[in-house]
Each structure stands twice: as C-alpha cells, then as structure tokens.
Design an enzyme around this catalytic site. Structure first.
Site, PDB file in Angstrom:
ATOM      1  N   ARG A  30       0.721  -1.108  -0.027  1.00  0.00           N
ATOM      2  CA  ARG A  30      -0.058   0.005   0.011  1.00  0.00           C
ATOM      3  C   ARG A  30       0.604   1.156  -0.022  1.00  0.00           C
ATOM      4  NH1 ARG A  30      -2.586  -4.177   1.843  1.00  0.00           N
ATOM      5  NH2 ARG A  30      -5.078  -4.277   2.153  1.00  0.00           N
ATOM      6  N   SER A 171     -13.210  -9.213   3.131  1.00  0.00           N
ATOM      7  CA  SER A 171     -11.831  -9.266   2.523  1.00  0.00           C
ATOM      8  C   SER A 171     -11.365  -7.961   2.469  1.00  0.00           C
ATOM      9  CB  SER A 171     -12.125  -9.718   0.807  1.00  0.00           C
ATOM     10  OG  SER A 171     -11.076  -9.458  -0.007  1.00  0.00           O
ATOM     11  N   ASP A 319      -4.433 -15.394   7.236  1.00  0.00           N
ATOM     12  CA  ASP A 319      -3.117 -15.516   6.836  1.00  0.00           C
ATOM     13  C   ASP A 319      -2.306 -16.707   7.705  1.00  0.00           C
ATOM     14  OD1 ASP A 319      -3.524 -14.639   4.382  1.00  0.00           O
ATOM     15  OD2 ASP A 319      -2.553 -12.582   4.795  1.00  0.00           O
TER      16      ASP A 319
END
Length: 439
Positions: A30, A171, A319
């Site tokens: 990002r 998400s 994750d």
C-alpha cells in the site's frame, strides 16, 4: 530451468533469542501504491524486500514512477500525483501476489489508459470476480478469463461513479480495491464489511492526508481529492512473526523476543487464538508508529490445549492458519475451525494441503468445506509438499520442532515472496533447517 528449493529440517530443538522479522507485506504494497499517486516525496523505512512487494514496485516503475532503492528497507518514491501514471508498454507481471493484482484492479480502473495484469501459474488460478464485479458496478470495464481469473484486461478512460457496496465475504483486498477506485470516482464510495478485516488502507490514506470516514462496519471516502507524500515506517509483519510465535509455544525450553511487530487490531487474531490455546505471549512496549500500533512480543514455551476457534477471530488471522494448524497438531485434544472457506482460494487450497501434510506426518486432520478438525498427537518425520505456497512451507518447517524425525518439504522457493531470509533467521533462533537447491 528454474531452480527448485526444498527444506530439510532436523527434528527437535528450541527457539531462543531476539529477532526482527521483515516488514509488513500488506503495508509495503500500500505504501508503494499511495506514494506513487501522491504529490511530493514519500520516504519509507522497513520496506519488505520480498518478491510480492517488489512486483508491486516494478509495476509502478513501468508506469513512470521514479523510485530510489530499495536499500536495506529504505525507499524513496517521487509521487506523480493522482493523474500522473503513464500507460505501461507491456502487461504488468505481478508474480505470485494476489494483493498486487486485486488492489491494482481498483487503482487502474480509474486511469485514462488500458492495462493488462498477469501473474504466475498460482496467481492465475485465483478468483478475481470478487473484485472485478463490484468495480463494474462503478462503471469500470474489466475482462477476465471465462473462469474469472487472470489475465485481467482493464480498459481506461471510463467514468467511475461511487457505490455503496455490501461485501458478501470479508476481504481486505476487495475493500481496498474499491476504495482505491473510489479515489477516482464521482461522489462517495462506501464499503460495508460483514466482519472486520485489516484496515491498513484506511489508516494509510489518512496518513497521506486523504479523508476517510469510518462508521462501524462501513468505510467511506469521497472521490476527487489528492494525497500528499509523507514518511512511513513499516512495522515487522505479524504474519511472519506468527511462525516463531507458534514455534516458541510448542518447543520446550523456548523463549523468543520479536521486535517492532505490527499489532494492528485487525491483524491480531493469531495472538488471541494462541492465548485461548494457552500460549504464553507478552506484549511489551506498545507504541504507535505512523498511525500503526507496534510492540515487542515475548513468547515462551507453554503446553497448548485444543479449542473451538471463535469464528469472529477468523478474518483477523486468515493468513496465519497454516502455522496455527501446526499449533493444533501439537495441542492436547481437539481443535475445530469453521467459517474459513477463504483458505481454499489462497496461494493453494490451504485447508486441503495442510490436512494432507499433517496426515503424512501422523496427525488426525480432517478437512471440512470451511475449516478443519485436528486432534493433537505426535508428529512423525516425513515428506510433505508445499504446493509452492510460502506459508505452507514455513509452517511445516516449524512443525519439525516437535517431530520424531526429519521433515522434508518440497517446493519452497516461494518463501521469498513474503519472508526473504526465513531459513537464515530460523537457523539463528535454533531451527535446524537446510535449504537444498535442486535442478
């Protein structure tokens, strides 16, 4: 022919010492994207010099952004402003990085030029309609394969209009893609989450001076503003720290201090799940760096108990489940995971691949459509396949701490996508890991 790397990990041992794992992957991606479309200079420290983040960096260089570095985690980006990106002369190859591909769909949907996004074999199997469909609702013109996968062709010069989008599945990548498209859209773009997901995009937009409104599960921004370059310090990635959090928890005699770890509350599910299992983890010197909460994490060995993992924690640890499955394999009793169907569409089908590997090592692991049931037991030695998935490879390497024999893990080259230097750092802390090159 590409070189294959396998891991061979000797059984037993303990983890001891202190370490700073590489910079946060999500934040590194990002930082490049927002720094590139900001006005002025953005200086980044702690940047993750791994293949996924470098793929994002290469894409913006091909779109005319001048970048110095990376050099020891330092990067200087000379922003071109909201409308300064140039048409790439060839498809943007994003390697194995789903984050790059999904977020770039949103950012490129608002550009005046056409672009094509491609990736490796694994990325080319991952679902992209979850991003492309809501972008089409905003007015974007995007084409995928008939299966909804890459290559993705994005047609420029389309007028985007803000939408209010209720996400069917939590998400952070979809949310971020829509917010990035919303920067270029007319009116307001709002995304409503069914459950909290990582909020690095919203925090970083604020850091670049772009107003973002948060109201409960809703995140909104108004199109047509601008970003101002800034200085960023990327914290160590909690997803990478998770391997040593679990390793020190399961190996008697272990004590590890992990420095400068990002503890964003949308990412700390791994800490909460391990603590529910009985792990001994201390959060030391909590502080804020560039709007992101950071702390040192001290973890010592503790006997773990099987639990039913609360579904509310699943999006906050999505994750980290490969190595959490290893913790479950070493725990007393049964661990039950539900509500994690997202794991089947990661770099591999992480539910099936981890279940197959744990079974090969003598553990009762039963996959379900949206999770797994694992009965703790004695890990044996054996050979498992990572299916080219970096987190699977590292999880099985950590499992060797409690195995009766060596664990051989096939196809570990992709560890470099998120954790360059994993083998060396793990070895320094006490894991007897050898990386073997083949081919």
């Amino acid at each position: 022919m590409s070189v294959k790397i396998d891991y061979v990990v000797a059984p037993g041992g303990a983890l001891r010492g202190r370490a700073r794992v590489p910079g946060d992957k999500s934040i590194s991606h990002r930082a490049i994207m927002l720094g590139s479309i900001a006005e002025g200079v953005t200086r980044i420290r702690g940047f993750l010099e791994a293949e996924d983040a470098l793929a994002t960096l290469a894409a913006f260089r091909r779109m005319g952004v001048a970048v110095e570095g990376p050099d020891s985690g330092r990067l200087t980006i000379y922003g071109v402003g909201m409308h300064g990106l140039k048409a790439p002369s060839e498809p943007l190859d994003l390697g194995n990085s789903g984050t790059s591909m999904r977020l770039l769909c949103g950012l490129l949907a608002g550009q005046p030029f056409d672009s094509v996004l491609i990736g490796d074999a694994s990325l080319s199997r991952r679902p992209m309609r979850r991003v492309t469909e809501p972008l089409k609702q905003m007015g974007a013109k995007i084409e995928t394969t008939p299966e909804g996968t890459a290559p993705i062709r994005i047609f420029g010069g389309r007028k985007l209009t803000g939408i209010h989008y209720q996400m069917p599945v939590a998400s952070a990548q979809v949310k971020s893609a829509l917010l990035l498209a919303g920067l270029y859209a007319e009116g307001e773009t709002c995304v409503v989450e069914p459950a909290p997901t990582r909020d690095h995009t919203e925090r970083m937009l604020l850091g670049f001076g772009y107003p973002v409104r948060r109201e409960g599960k809703r995140v909104c921004l108004q199109g047509g503003g601008k970003l101002q370059g800034c200085d960023l310090d990327v914290p160590a990635d909690i997803s990478s720290a998770a391997f040593f959090l679990v390793g020190a928890s399961i190996a008697p005699g272990s004590e590890v201090l992990l420095e400068h770890v990002g503890i964003n509350p949308t990412r700390t599910g791994v800490l909460e799940i391990l603590r529910l299992m009985g792990a001994k983890i201390e959060v030391l010197d909590p502080r804020s760096i560039g709007g992101e909460p950071v702390a040192d994490l001290k973890v010592s060995y503790a006997p773990l108990q099987g639990i039913r993992i609360p579904e509310a924690l699943v999006p906050l640890a999505i994750d980290e489940f490969p190595v959490l499955f290893v913790a479950a394999a070493c725990a007393e009793g049964e661990t039950v995971l539900t509500g994690a169907g997202e794991l089947r569409v990661k770099e591999s089908d992480r539910i099936q691949v981890m279940a197959d590997g744990l079974k090969a090592l003598g553990i009762d692991a039963r996959p379900t459509p949206d999770g797994m049931v694992i009965r703790g037991g004695q890990l044996k030695g054996g050979r498992v396949h990572s299916h080219g998935d970096h987190r699977i490879a590292m999880a099985f390497a950590i499992a060797a701490l409690r195995a009766q024999g060596p664990i051989e893990i096939e196809d570990c080259a992709n560890v470099a996508t998120s954790f360059p230097g994993f083998a060396e750092l793990a070895g320094r802390l006490g894991l007897a890991l050898e990386a073997v090159r083949r081919g």
